[in-house]
Design a protein around this motif. Structure first.
Motif, PDB file in Angstrom:
ATOM      1  N   PRO A   1       0.825  -1.207   0.000  1.00  0.00           N
ATOM      2  CA  PRO A   1       0.000   0.000   0.000  1.00  0.00           C
ATOM      3  C   PRO A   1       0.861   1.259   0.000  1.00  0.00           C
ATOM      4  N   VAL A   2       0.383   2.290  -0.687  1.00  0.00           N
ATOM      5  CA  VAL A   2       1.115   3.546  -0.802  1.00  0.00           C
ATOM      6  C   VAL A   2       1.455   4.108   0.568  1.00  0.00           C
ATOM      7  N   GLY A   3       0.512   4.046   1.503  1.00  0.00           N
ATOM      8  CA  GLY A   3       0.760   4.585   2.853  1.00  0.00           C
ATOM      9  C   GLY A   3       1.977   3.968   3.520  1.00  0.00           C
ATOM     10  N   GLU A   4       2.180   2.672   3.331  1.00  0.00           N
ATOM     11  CA  GLU A   4       3.348   2.006   3.910  1.00  0.00           C
ATOM     12  C   GLU A   4       4.635   2.471   3.244  1.00  0.00           C
ATOM     13  N   LEU A   5       4.599   2.633   1.926  1.00  0.00           N
ATOM     14  CA  LEU A   5       5.785   3.107   1.206  1.00  0.00           C
ATOM     15  C   LEU A   5       6.140   4.537   1.639  1.00  0.00           C
ATOM     16  N   ILE A   6       5.120   5.373   1.812  1.00  0.00           N
ATOM     17  CA  ILE A   6       5.350   6.751   2.245  1.00  0.00           C
ATOM     18  C   ILE A   6       5.960   6.777   3.639  1.00  0.00           C
ATOM     19  N   ALA A   7       5.401   6.002   4.563  1.00  0.00           N
ATOM     20  CA  ALA A   7       5.925   5.960   5.934  1.00  0.00           C
ATOM     21  C   ALA A   7       7.382   5.488   5.951  1.00  0.00           C
ATOM     22  N   LYS A   8       7.687   4.479   5.154  1.00  0.00           N
ATOM     23  CA  LYS A   8       9.062   3.968   5.080  1.00  0.00           C
ATOM     24  C   LYS A   8      10.013   5.036   4.537  1.00  0.00           C
ATOM     25  N   LYS A   9       9.597   5.723   3.471  1.00  0.00           N
ATOM     26  CA  LYS A   9      10.432   6.765   2.867  1.00  0.00           C
ATOM     27  C   LYS A   9      10.669   7.902   3.854  1.00  0.00           C
ATOM     28  N   MET A  10       9.628   8.305   4.602  1.00  0.00           N
ATOM     29  CA  MET A  10       9.785   9.379   5.579  1.00  0.00           C
ATOM     30  C   MET A  10      10.785   8.985   6.662  1.00  0.00           C
ATOM     31  N   MET A  11      10.740   7.743   7.107  1.00  0.00           N
ATOM     32  CA  MET A  11      11.701   7.277   8.118  1.00  0.00           C
ATOM     33  C   MET A  11      13.124   7.313   7.565  1.00  0.00           C
ATOM     34  N   GLU A  12      13.292   6.901   6.313  1.00  0.00           N
ATOM     35  CA  GLU A  12      14.620   6.931   5.679  1.00  0.00           C
ATOM     36  C   GLU A  12      15.140   8.362   5.580  1.00  0.00           C
ATOM     37  N   LEU A  13      14.280   9.279   5.158  1.00  0.00           N
ATOM     38  CA  LEU A  13      14.696  10.678   5.006  1.00  0.00           C
ATOM     39  C   LEU A  13      15.008  11.319   6.359  1.00  0.00           C
ATOM     40  N   GLU A  14      14.216  10.992   7.377  1.00  0.00           N
ATOM     41  CA  GLU A  14      14.469  11.535   8.718  1.00  0.00           C
ATOM     42  C   GLU A  14      15.808  11.060   9.273  1.00  0.00           C
ATOM     43  N   ALA A  15      16.238   9.872   8.881  1.00  0.00           N
ATOM     44  CA  ALA A  15      17.515   9.320   9.355  1.00  0.00           C
ATOM     45  C   ALA A  15      18.703   9.859   8.559  1.00  0.00           C
ATOM     46  N   SER A  16      18.430  10.611   7.490  1.00  0.00           N
ATOM     47  CA  SER A  16      19.498  11.153   6.645  1.00  0.00           C
ATOM     48  C   SER A  16      19.769  12.609   7.023  1.00  0.00           C
ATOM     49  N   GLN A  17      20.607  13.252   6.234  1.00  0.00           N
ATOM     50  CA  GLN A  17      20.826  14.697   6.363  1.00  0.00           C
ATOM     51  C   GLN A  17      20.253  15.434   5.151  1.00  0.00           C
ATOM     52  N   GLU A  18      19.500  14.696   4.331  1.00  0.00           N
ATOM     53  CA  GLU A  18      18.977  15.215   3.070  1.00  0.00           C
ATOM     54  C   GLU A  18      17.853  16.223   3.287  1.00  0.00           C
ATOM     55  N   ARG A  19      17.801  17.227   2.423  1.00  0.00           N
ATOM     56  CA  ARG A  19      16.668  18.161   2.405  1.00  0.00           C
ATOM     57  C   ARG A  19      15.489  17.470   1.732  1.00  0.00           C
ATOM     58  N   TRP A  20      14.302  17.640   2.309  1.00  0.00           N
ATOM     59  CA  TRP A  20      13.099  17.073   1.718  1.00  0.00           C
ATOM     60  C   TRP A  20      11.883  17.864   2.164  1.00  0.00           C
ATOM     61  N   ILE A  21      10.800  17.711   1.386  1.00  0.00           N
ATOM     62  CA  ILE A  21       9.570  18.447   1.639  1.00  0.00           C
ATOM     63  C   ILE A  21       8.457  17.454   1.921  1.00  0.00           C
ATOM     64  N   GLN A  22       7.738  17.703   3.009  1.00  0.00           N
ATOM     65  CA  GLN A  22       6.567  16.903   3.355  1.00  0.00           C
ATOM     66  C   GLN A  22       5.314  17.748   3.136  1.00  0.00           C
ATOM     67  N   ILE A  23       4.340  17.182   2.433  1.00  0.00           N
ATOM     68  CA  ILE A  23       3.035  17.800   2.252  1.00  0.00           C
ATOM     69  C   ILE A  23       2.046  16.948   3.045  1.00  0.00           C
ATOM     70  N   ASP A  24       1.458  17.508   4.082  1.00  0.00           N
ATOM     71  CA  ASP A  24       0.487  16.824   4.932  1.00  0.00           C
ATOM     72  C   ASP A  24      -0.907  17.250   4.463  1.00  0.00           C
ATOM     73  N   LEU A  25      -1.571  16.391   3.704  1.00  0.00           N
ATOM     74  CA  LEU A  25      -2.869  16.724   3.119  1.00  0.00           C
ATOM     75  C   LEU A  25      -3.951  16.923   4.187  1.00  0.00           C
ATOM     76  N   LYS A  26      -3.952  16.086   5.184  1.00  0.00           N
ATOM     77  CA  LYS A  26      -4.985  16.158   6.230  1.00  0.00           C
ATOM     78  C   LYS A  26      -4.944  17.498   6.962  1.00  0.00           C
ATOM     79  N   ASN A  27      -3.750  17.934   7.314  1.00  0.00           N
ATOM     80  CA  ASN A  27      -3.592  19.164   8.099  1.00  0.00           C
ATOM     81  C   ASN A  27      -3.268  20.389   7.260  1.00  0.00           C
TER      82      ASN A  27
END
Length: 170
Positions: free
Chosen positions: A38-64
């Motif tokens: 499911p897309v939600g699982e892939l997104i959660a995994k990617k966010m965890m990977e990015l948070e563990a890095s030093q990479e710049r990234w943008i999160q768009i929170d649709l709900k909020n």
């Protein structure tokens, strides 16, 4: 529900599966293999990977209706945004900024806006960009793009580069 409506429901409901191969059967029914993630699982995994890095990234929170600029696990900027309305939703997923334009003309079936500032396309015609024509940030009103106040769009445009990951979650 016909097969086109079924696909639209799957996409809007967040149940659309990434990497799935859809097959149209002889009965006119789309089949989604059960082995897809499911897309939600892939997104959660990617966010965890990015948070563990030093990479710049943008999160768009649709709900909020929030955009957060990150450097690894550190929030460096957070703003209220406007994403796609119900009839033209912003699609959840994992993307990268593909093109940056200081100004661009945005056109669709029922709109034509010249000189849209600080445009960062992340998939096809979908972009994060400045919006000078409304002040309804915090409310989904766009045709699928991520609308940002012009001053915030400028900051993001200067901070992000082509290739910067964009993670859109519900």
């Amino acid at each position: 529900m016909n097969s086109i409506m079924s696909l639209q429901w799957l996409r809007r409901s967040g149940k659309f599966l990434a990497g799935a191969v859809l097959t149209l059967t002889a009965f006119g029914i789309w089949v989604v293999p059960t082995y897809s993630t499911p897309v939600g699982e892939l997104i959660a995994k990617k966010m965890m990977e990015l948070e563990a890095s030093q990479e710049r990234w943008i999160q768009i929170d649709l709900k909020n209706q929030r955009l957060i600029a990150w450097e690894g696990g550190t929030q460096v900027y957070a703003i209220v945004i406007s994403t796609g309305k119900g009839s033209t939703p912003t699609r959840p997923g994992i993307f990268n900024i593909q093109t940056k334009l200081a100004k661009s003309r945005m056109r669709g079936a029922d709109y034509d806006v010249p000189n849209v500032p600080y445009v960062m396309f992340y998939e096809g015609n979908y972009a994060i960009h400045g919006a000078f024509w409304h002040r309804r940030f915090g409310t989904p009103v766009s045709h699928g793009c991520v609308n940002v106040a012009v001053n915030h769009a400028r900051w993001l445009f200067d901070w992000a580069s082509v290739g910067t990951p964009v993670v859109i979650n519900d």
